[in-house]
Design an enzyme around this catalytic site. Structure first.
Site, PDB file in Angstrom:
ATOM      1  N   LYS A 259       0.837  -1.197   0.000  1.00 59.37           N
ATOM      2  CA  LYS A 259       0.000   0.000   0.000  1.00 59.37           C
ATOM      3  C   LYS A 259       0.874   1.250   0.000  1.00 59.37           C
ATOM      4  O   LYS A 259       2.068   1.188   0.317  1.00 59.37           O
ATOM      5  CB  LYS A 259      -0.871   0.021   1.275  1.00 59.37           C
ATOM      6  CG  LYS A 259      -2.022  -0.969   1.275  1.00 59.37           C
ATOM      7  CD  LYS A 259      -2.918  -0.765   2.489  1.00 59.37           C
ATOM      8  CE  LYS A 259      -4.057  -1.759   2.534  1.00 59.37           C
ATOM      9  NZ  LYS A 259      -5.001  -1.631   1.410  1.00 59.37           N
ATOM     10  N   ARG A 333     -10.267 -11.508   1.415  1.00 57.12           N
ATOM     11  CA  ARG A 333     -11.082 -12.574   0.821  1.00 57.12           C
ATOM     12  C   ARG A 333     -10.406 -13.934   0.932  1.00 57.12           C
ATOM     13  O   ARG A 333     -11.080 -14.956   0.938  1.00 57.12           O
ATOM     14  CB  ARG A 333     -11.404 -12.222  -0.647  1.00 57.12           C
ATOM     15  CG  ARG A 333     -10.207 -12.076  -1.535  1.00 57.12           C
ATOM     16  CD  ARG A 333     -10.509 -11.320  -2.832  1.00 57.12           C
ATOM     17  NE  ARG A 333     -10.630  -9.875  -2.611  1.00 57.12           N
ATOM     18  CZ  ARG A 333     -10.922  -8.996  -3.562  1.00 57.12           C
ATOM     19  NH1 ARG A 333     -11.162  -9.402  -4.803  1.00 57.12           N
ATOM     20  NH2 ARG A 333     -11.025  -7.706  -3.293  1.00 57.12           N
TER      21      ARG A 333
END
Ligand code: BES
Ligand code: MN
Ligand code: ZN
Length: 486
Positions: A259, A333
């Site tokens: 990130k 996920r």
């Protein structure tokens, strides 16, 4: 941790400040015999959440705005409770005379519960790393009212608020200290206090259970992963069985698909789903609902150590499906996939997962609404939406379009972990999760990336973790109806 809250027939003499509520419509009638010139001059107009202190006949009064009478609901009472303890933060002992304002519009017990929630949510401060003590001096609130139903509502409100504040503490604690091991330790404490069954899978047990998603995400970390399973069983015969699943990324650096520094700043909040699940379990241990509840919390951070999962790596998940990881920042996920498989194996009547899953959901709905996706046609999503409506935890339906599913097709594995570049990232994330829920079990996915954390205070929330989801989960559990197929 909770304010001493009791029902009284009259505000006691030792209360240093009393809260009186008024709807914005009633301001013109200048109620309660107060100095309305002064109140108006200070900008008070009865808006929801407003609190203004003026002199009263016996003691200082905090006038609490409830907003327009036509919109009056429990949320106004929750915000009034929070506004009272904030306005009265300098005093130890407060009074409140607000329940008559519920009138016809709101059930009195619902108003009392919400007011109690607001009191404990409003005094919350995250003090774990501050050298000086809490700024709020409030210790007790005497609330004018009577009856078993109202007193039970106050207890309920405080039990729920304790759950929300537990969640806030977990989310606010930095990733360096609230590691998966520490999270599991705190879950153990909740289980002991609430007499809940708990099972903590360590690294060896996670390997043995073949939780390939959890292991893949954990590969770049020096912190061991954990997987917490917790069970609440009602004392009588269970009227149903619900599984809760929460994303527990204790810190999301993004992995090798790293990130930006700005994007990483609030990523200690990536455990907000698991934290909400644990907070809800703590609350129901006190409340004693009639259904069985199983909780599943996969815990790891998402780091970029020397052996971190590389873009292109293929993971084999709990349910044997293979996943090509093309972006290591789509890690939530991956751990949820294993958790949803395990939840499915428990054969519950329904599953709900909470996850700070996608930035795309924040783009779509902002930071006050969570995205709601899942199985259509059983009424399950309607139950979740209704719980959101009743608790003021706002959720908004999003679709899971079958026509987007091909975006997840992989060249080398059964499925890949990211969709295409045409937007809809919250939906493709939901479609990915769907692959791991056993067909036939009603499932709801709540993307809480927006409302879990806030840089600015709002309503009953301070800066930082909101504890979003606990109230919704508790309400959903208490009003649970086994979903039926079409
Ligand atoms: N934890 C983030 C999602 C997130 C973003 C939560 C902002 C709260 C605020 C998640 O793991 C993530 O990084 N998602 C990616 C998915 C993408 C790589 C497909 C995202 O949303 O950018
Ligand atoms: Mn991520
Ligand atoms: Zn994440």
């Amino acid at each position: 941790m909770s304010i001493e809250l009791r029902l009284v027939s009259k505000v006691p003499a030792r209360a240093e400040l009393v809260g009186l509520a008024v709807t914005s419509d009633a301001v013109d009638e200048e109620p309660h015999g107060l100095d309305w010139k002064l109140l108006r001059a200070s900008g008070f107009d009865g808006s929801v959440g407003q609190a203004e202190i003026v002199a009263g006949p016996e003691r200082a009064v905090a006038v609490l705005g409830l907003g327009p009478a036509a919109e009056l609901g429990s949320s106004a009472f929750r915000q009034a409770g929070a506004a009272l303890v904030r306005a009265g933060a300098r005093f130890g002992s407060l009074g409140a005379d607000v329940l008559d304002q519920a009138g016809e519009a709101v059930d009195r017990a619902a108003a009392a519960q919400a007011f109690a929630e607001g009191i404990d949510l409003g005094v919350y401060e995250f003090m774990a790393h501050k050298s000086n003590g809490a700024t709020s001096k409030v210790r007790s609130v005497a609330l004018v009212g009577s009856g078993k139903r109202i007193s039970a509502a106050l207890d309920r409100g405080q039990a729920i608020a304790r759950g929300v504040n537990l969640t806030r503490d977990l989310v606010n604690e930095p990733g360096g200290s609230l590691t998966p091991v520490e999270f599991a330790r705190r879950a153990g404490k909740v289980a002991r206090q609430g007499r809940l069954a708990i099972e903590v899978l360590d690294l060896a047990a996670i390997k043995k259970a073949r939780l390939g998603g959890v292991l893949g995400v954990n590969r770049g970390s020096t912190q061991q992963p954990r997987f917490v399973r917790m069970t609440y069983k009602p004392s009588g015969r269970a009227q149903g069985h619900l599984a809760l699943v929460g994303k527990g990324i204790t810190f999301d650096a993004g992995g090798l698909s790293i990130k930006t520094s700005a994007g990483m700043m609030t990523m200690k909040s990536d455990k907000a789903g698991a934290s909400a699940v644990l907070g809800a379990m703590a609350a129901i241990a006190e409340l004693g609902p009639r259904i069985r509840v199983s909780a599943f919390m996969p815990l790891t951070d998402n780091m970029l150590g020397g052996d971190a999962t590389r873009p292109g790596d293929v993971l084999k998940m709990r349910n044997k499906k293979t996943v090509e990881v093309l972006n290591t920042d789509a890690e939530g996920r991956l751990i949820l996939a294993d958790a949803l498989s395990l939840a499915s194996e428990a054969k519950p009547d329904a599953i709900i997962d909470l996850a700070t899953l996608t930035g795309a959901c924040v783009v779509a709905l902002g930071d006050r609404y969570a995205g709601l996706m899942g199985t259509d046609g059983t009424g399950w999503l309607e139950q979740v939406a209704a719980a959101g409506e009743r608790t003021g935890e706002r959720v908004w339906r999003l679709p899971l379009p079958a026509e987007y599913r091909p975006q997840l097709d992989s060249n080398v594995a059964d499925i890949k972990n990211i969709g295409g570049s045409n937007g809809g990232g919250a939906l493709t994330a939901g479609l990915f999760l769907k692959e791991f829920v056993v067909e036939g079990i009603p499932w709801a996915h709540v993307d809480i990336a927006g409302p879990a954390f806030s840089d600015t205070p709002f309503e009953e929330h301070p800066k930082g973790a909101t504890g979003f989801g606990v109230r919704l989960l508790v309400d959903l559990i208490e009003n649970f109806q086994k979903p039926v197929g079409e």
